[in-house]
Design a protein around this motif. Structure first.
Motif, PDB file in Angstrom:
ATOM      1  N   GLY A   1       0.801  -1.230   0.000  1.00  0.00           N
ATOM      2  CA  GLY A   1       0.000   0.000   0.000  1.00  0.00           C
ATOM      3  C   GLY A   1       0.835   1.282   0.000  1.00  0.00           C
ATOM      4  N   MET A   2       2.122   1.147   0.241  1.00  0.00           N
ATOM      5  CA  MET A   2       2.922   2.361   0.436  1.00  0.00           C
ATOM      6  C   MET A   2       3.351   3.043  -0.857  1.00  0.00           C
ATOM      7  SD  MET A   2       4.902   2.098   3.947  1.00  0.00           S
ATOM      8  CE  MET A   2       3.965   1.739   5.434  1.00  0.00           C
ATOM      9  N   HIS A   3       2.978   2.433  -1.985  1.00  0.00           N
ATOM     10  CA  HIS A   3       3.259   3.138  -3.246  1.00  0.00           C
ATOM     11  C   HIS A   3       2.447   4.431  -3.309  1.00  0.00           C
ATOM     12  CE1 HIS A   3      -0.403   0.899  -4.296  1.00  0.00           C
ATOM     13  NE2 HIS A   3      -0.627   1.878  -5.129  1.00  0.00           N
ATOM     14  N   ARG A   4       1.419   4.538  -2.462  1.00  0.00           N
ATOM     15  CA  ARG A   4       0.593   5.756  -2.443  1.00  0.00           C
ATOM     16  C   ARG A   4       1.217   6.884  -1.628  1.00  0.00           C
ATOM     17  NH1 ARG A   4      -3.568   1.815  -1.534  1.00  0.00           N
ATOM     18  NH2 ARG A   4      -4.360   1.252  -3.596  1.00  0.00           N
ATOM     19  N   PHE A   5       2.328   6.593  -0.958  1.00  0.00           N
ATOM     20  CA  PHE A   5       2.920   7.596  -0.066  1.00  0.00           C
ATOM     21  C   PHE A   5       4.379   7.885  -0.411  1.00  0.00           C
ATOM     22  CE2 PHE A   5      -0.530   5.470   2.105  1.00  0.00           C
ATOM     23  CZ  PHE A   5      -1.234   6.522   2.687  1.00  0.00           C
ATOM     24  N   LEU A   6       4.782   7.586  -1.629  1.00  0.00           N
ATOM     25  CA  LEU A   6       6.204   7.718  -1.968  1.00  0.00           C
ATOM     26  C   LEU A   6       6.761   9.136  -1.748  1.00  0.00           C
ATOM     27  CD1 LEU A   6       6.423   5.343  -5.078  1.00  0.00           C
ATOM     28  CD2 LEU A   6       7.166   4.874  -2.741  1.00  0.00           C
ATOM     29  N   PRO A   7       5.998  10.205  -2.092  1.00  0.00           N
ATOM     30  CA  PRO A   7       6.567  11.539  -1.829  1.00  0.00           C
ATOM     31  C   PRO A   7       6.767  11.799  -0.330  1.00  0.00           C
ATOM     32  CG  PRO A   7       4.651  11.683  -3.286  1.00  0.00           C
ATOM     33  CD  PRO A   7       4.704  10.281  -2.796  1.00  0.00           C
ATOM     34  N   THR A   8       5.775  11.430   0.475  1.00  0.00           N
ATOM     35  CA  THR A   8       5.902  11.648   1.922  1.00  0.00           C
ATOM     36  C   THR A   8       7.036  10.802   2.501  1.00  0.00           C
ATOM     37  OG1 THR A   8       3.538  12.111   2.041  1.00  0.00           O
ATOM     38  CG2 THR A   8       4.625  11.579   4.114  1.00  0.00           C
ATOM     39  N   LEU A   9       7.141   9.566   2.048  1.00  0.00           N
ATOM     40  CA  LEU A   9       8.219   8.698   2.542  1.00  0.00           C
ATOM     41  C   LEU A   9       9.588   9.247   2.144  1.00  0.00           C
ATOM     42  CD1 LEU A   9       6.625   5.196   1.866  1.00  0.00           C
ATOM     43  CD2 LEU A   9       7.208   6.141   4.115  1.00  0.00           C
ATOM     44  N   ALA A  10       9.673   9.844   0.959  1.00  0.00           N
ATOM     45  CA  ALA A  10      10.946  10.446   0.539  1.00  0.00           C
ATOM     46  C   ALA A  10      11.317  11.575   1.496  1.00  0.00           C
ATOM     47  CB  ALA A  10      10.849  10.956  -0.895  1.00  0.00           C
ATOM     48  N   LYS A  11      10.298  12.386   1.868  1.00  0.00           N
ATOM     49  CA  LYS A  11      10.566  13.484   2.815  1.00  0.00           C
ATOM     50  C   LYS A  11      11.005  12.927   4.170  1.00  0.00           C
ATOM     51  CE  LYS A  11       7.200  16.860   1.174  1.00  0.00           C
ATOM     52  NZ  LYS A  11       6.003  17.614   1.598  1.00  0.00           N
ATOM     53  N   ILE A  12      10.308  11.869   4.620  1.00  0.00           N
ATOM     54  CA  ILE A  12      10.663  11.241   5.891  1.00  0.00           C
ATOM     55  C   ILE A  12      12.133  10.792   5.861  1.00  0.00           C
ATOM     56  CG2 ILE A  12      10.289   9.113   7.259  1.00  0.00           C
ATOM     57  CD1 ILE A  12       7.277   9.478   6.761  1.00  0.00           C
ATOM     58  N   ASN A  13      12.558  10.318   4.687  1.00  0.00           N
ATOM     59  CA  ASN A  13      13.942   9.846   4.552  1.00  0.00           C
ATOM     60  C   ASN A  13      14.934  10.986   4.321  1.00  0.00           C
ATOM     61  OD1 ASN A  13      12.894   7.335   4.922  1.00  0.00           O
ATOM     62  ND2 ASN A  13      13.047   6.683   2.790  1.00  0.00           N
TER      63      ASN A  13
ATOM     64  N   VAL B   1      -0.495   5.122   9.779  1.00  0.00           N
ATOM     65  CA  VAL B   1       0.857   4.594  10.024  1.00  0.00           C
ATOM     66  C   VAL B   1       1.920   5.570   9.506  1.00  0.00           C
ATOM     67  CG1 VAL B   1       2.472   2.748   9.379  1.00  0.00           C
ATOM     68  CG2 VAL B   1       0.132   2.191  10.036  1.00  0.00           C
ATOM     69  N   ILE B   2       1.684   6.119   8.322  1.00  0.00           N
ATOM     70  CA  ILE B   2       2.661   7.058   7.754  1.00  0.00           C
ATOM     71  C   ILE B   2       2.751   8.312   8.636  1.00  0.00           C
ATOM     72  CG2 ILE B   2       3.236   8.510   5.737  1.00  0.00           C
ATOM     73  CD1 ILE B   2       3.480   5.634   4.981  1.00  0.00           C
ATOM     74  N   GLY B   3       1.582   8.778   9.142  1.00  0.00           N
ATOM     75  CA  GLY B   3       1.562   9.935  10.038  1.00  0.00           C
ATOM     76  C   GLY B   3       2.381   9.658  11.289  1.00  0.00           C
ATOM     77  N   TRP B   4       2.248   8.451  11.810  1.00  0.00           N
ATOM     78  CA  TRP B   4       3.004   8.071  13.005  1.00  0.00           C
ATOM     79  C   TRP B   4       4.506   8.043  12.691  1.00  0.00           C
ATOM     80  CZ3 TRP B   4       6.210   3.958  14.267  1.00  0.00           C
ATOM     81  CH2 TRP B   4       6.502   3.801  15.630  1.00  0.00           C
ATOM     82  N   LEU B   5       4.861   7.427  11.576  1.00  0.00           N
ATOM     83  CA  LEU B   5       6.284   7.363  11.184  1.00  0.00           C
ATOM     84  C   LEU B   5       6.858   8.778  11.070  1.00  0.00           C
ATOM     85  CD1 LEU B   5       6.408   4.684   8.310  1.00  0.00           C
ATOM     86  CD2 LEU B   5       7.473   4.516  10.560  1.00  0.00           C
ATOM     87  N   ARG B   6       6.054   9.653  10.461  1.00  0.00           N
ATOM     88  CA  ARG B   6       6.521  11.009  10.206  1.00  0.00           C
ATOM     89  C   ARG B   6       6.820  11.737  11.518  1.00  0.00           C
ATOM     90  NH1 ARG B   6       3.821  15.595   9.262  1.00  0.00           N
ATOM     91  NH2 ARG B   6       4.983  17.127   8.036  1.00  0.00           N
TER      92      ARG B   6
ATOM     93  N   GLY C   1      -6.305   2.397   2.573  1.00  0.00           N
ATOM     94  CA  GLY C   1      -5.481   3.608   2.524  1.00  0.00           C
ATOM     95  C   GLY C   1      -5.564   4.419   3.799  1.00  0.00           C
ATOM     96  N   LEU C   2      -6.698   4.362   4.466  1.00  0.00           N
ATOM     97  CA  LEU C   2      -6.904   5.110   5.703  1.00  0.00           C
ATOM     98  C   LEU C   2      -5.960   4.627   6.801  1.00  0.00           C
ATOM     99  CD1 LEU C   2      -9.152   7.244   5.826  1.00  0.00           C
ATOM    100  CD2 LEU C   2     -10.446   5.662   7.253  1.00  0.00           C
ATOM    101  N   MET C   3      -5.907   3.327   6.987  1.00  0.00           N
ATOM    102  CA  MET C   3      -5.014   2.723   7.986  1.00  0.00           C
ATOM    103  C   MET C   3      -3.573   3.052   7.647  1.00  0.00           C
ATOM    104  SD  MET C   3      -6.522   1.273  10.376  1.00  0.00           S
ATOM    105  CE  MET C   3      -5.098   0.428  11.075  1.00  0.00           C
ATOM    106  N   ASP C   4      -3.256   2.931   6.359  1.00  0.00           N
ATOM    107  CA  ASP C   4      -1.888   3.208   5.925  1.00  0.00           C
ATOM    108  C   ASP C   4      -1.495   4.648   6.254  1.00  0.00           C
ATOM    109  OD1 ASP C   4      -1.791   0.666   4.947  1.00  0.00           O
ATOM    110  OD2 ASP C   4      -2.068   1.226   2.840  1.00  0.00           O
TER     111      ASP C   4
END
Ligand code: UDP
Ligand code: MG
Length: 235
Positions: A171-183, A219-224, A213-216
């Protein structure tokens, strides 16, 4: 190492494959020193596998990866990123709703940024899809705390370092820009064109996308929020 890898995930796209290869080739040939087209067959049940093997035989720039069974779009993108070698990496969907020529709309921005996300300014989708995407982006931004206008745009361009930084889950292909920022990478969104799907059908409905997508997004918000920052003394 090639200059540019273009990666597309493929699940039951038999009527798009030839066109996809043609349009990518026409777009990049002569415009970039070297390129490869990485096509990841996510366990298609139609004639995609046969067509992909034919393409790989006829064009040395094409690299084909076949999954044993359907494993999802994130898995296909992850495998594509890992099996590619480009200094720059472009992502595109096999249905050609975005135009491979737009890679060069994103290209100038990669000089100062690490990740350039396409932004579909005039969406050519069904009303239901446009509305659910608008709501989806709003809810995602609210939950992740990020501000990405069109995270799901299939057209993306990134530096190799960004591709190598990902550790993706379903499911994380939907968050690639945010994950890039996190990294720790710099991300920008740039307008690209959009067109209707000409062949084949969408693999998602409103509900199988929205609820997972909601659950994902939570999780991304928490990681961030849990990104660690530190600086070693004296450096
Ligand atoms: N896809 C995939 N595995 C899947 C579902 C989709 O590789 O399990 C691919 C599909 O072939 C396409 C891209 O992912 O290239 C996006 O899918 P689709 O166009 O159906 O999604 P939509 O644009 O409707 O969101
Ligand atoms: Mg699509």
């Amino acid at each position: 190492m090639v200059k540019l890898s273009i990666i597309a995930p493929i699940y039951n796209e038999e009527d798009n494959i030839k066109l996809l290869h043609q349009e990518i080739t026409d777009a990049v040939r002569g415009k970039i020193e070297s390129y490869e087209i990485v096509l990841v067959n996510d366990g298609s049940k139609d004639r995609s596998a046969i067509l992909l093997n034919e393409l790989a035989k006829s064009d040395p720039a094409v690299k084909v990866i076949h999954f044993e069974r359907n494993s999802g779009q994130t898995a296909a993108i992850s495998a594509g990123l890992k099996q590619s070698s480009g200094e720059l990496v472009a992502l595109i969907d096999a249905d050609l709703q975005t135009d491979p020529r737009d890679i060069f709309k994103l290209m100038p921005y990669i000089v100062n940024m690490d990740f350039v996300n396409g932004k579909r300014v005039h969406r050519r989708d069904t009303f239901v899809k446009k509305v659910s995407s608008r709501v989806g982006n709003g809810v995602r931004n609210w939950l992740t705390g990020d501000k990405i206008y069109d995270t799901g745009c299939p057209m993306k361009l990134m530096k190799r370092e960004v591709a190598d930084s990902y550790y993706l889950y379903e499911g994380m292909h939907r968050f690639l820009p945010t994950l890039a920022k996190i990294n720790g990478f710099k991300v920008i969104e740039v307008g690209v064109s959009h067109r209707e799907r000409q062949h084949g059908v969408s693999k998602y409905g409103v509900f199988n996308r929205a609820f997972v997508g909601l659950m994902d997004a939570i999780v991304i918000g928490w990681l961030r929020k849990r990104v660690i920052h530190y600086q070693i003394k004296g450096q």
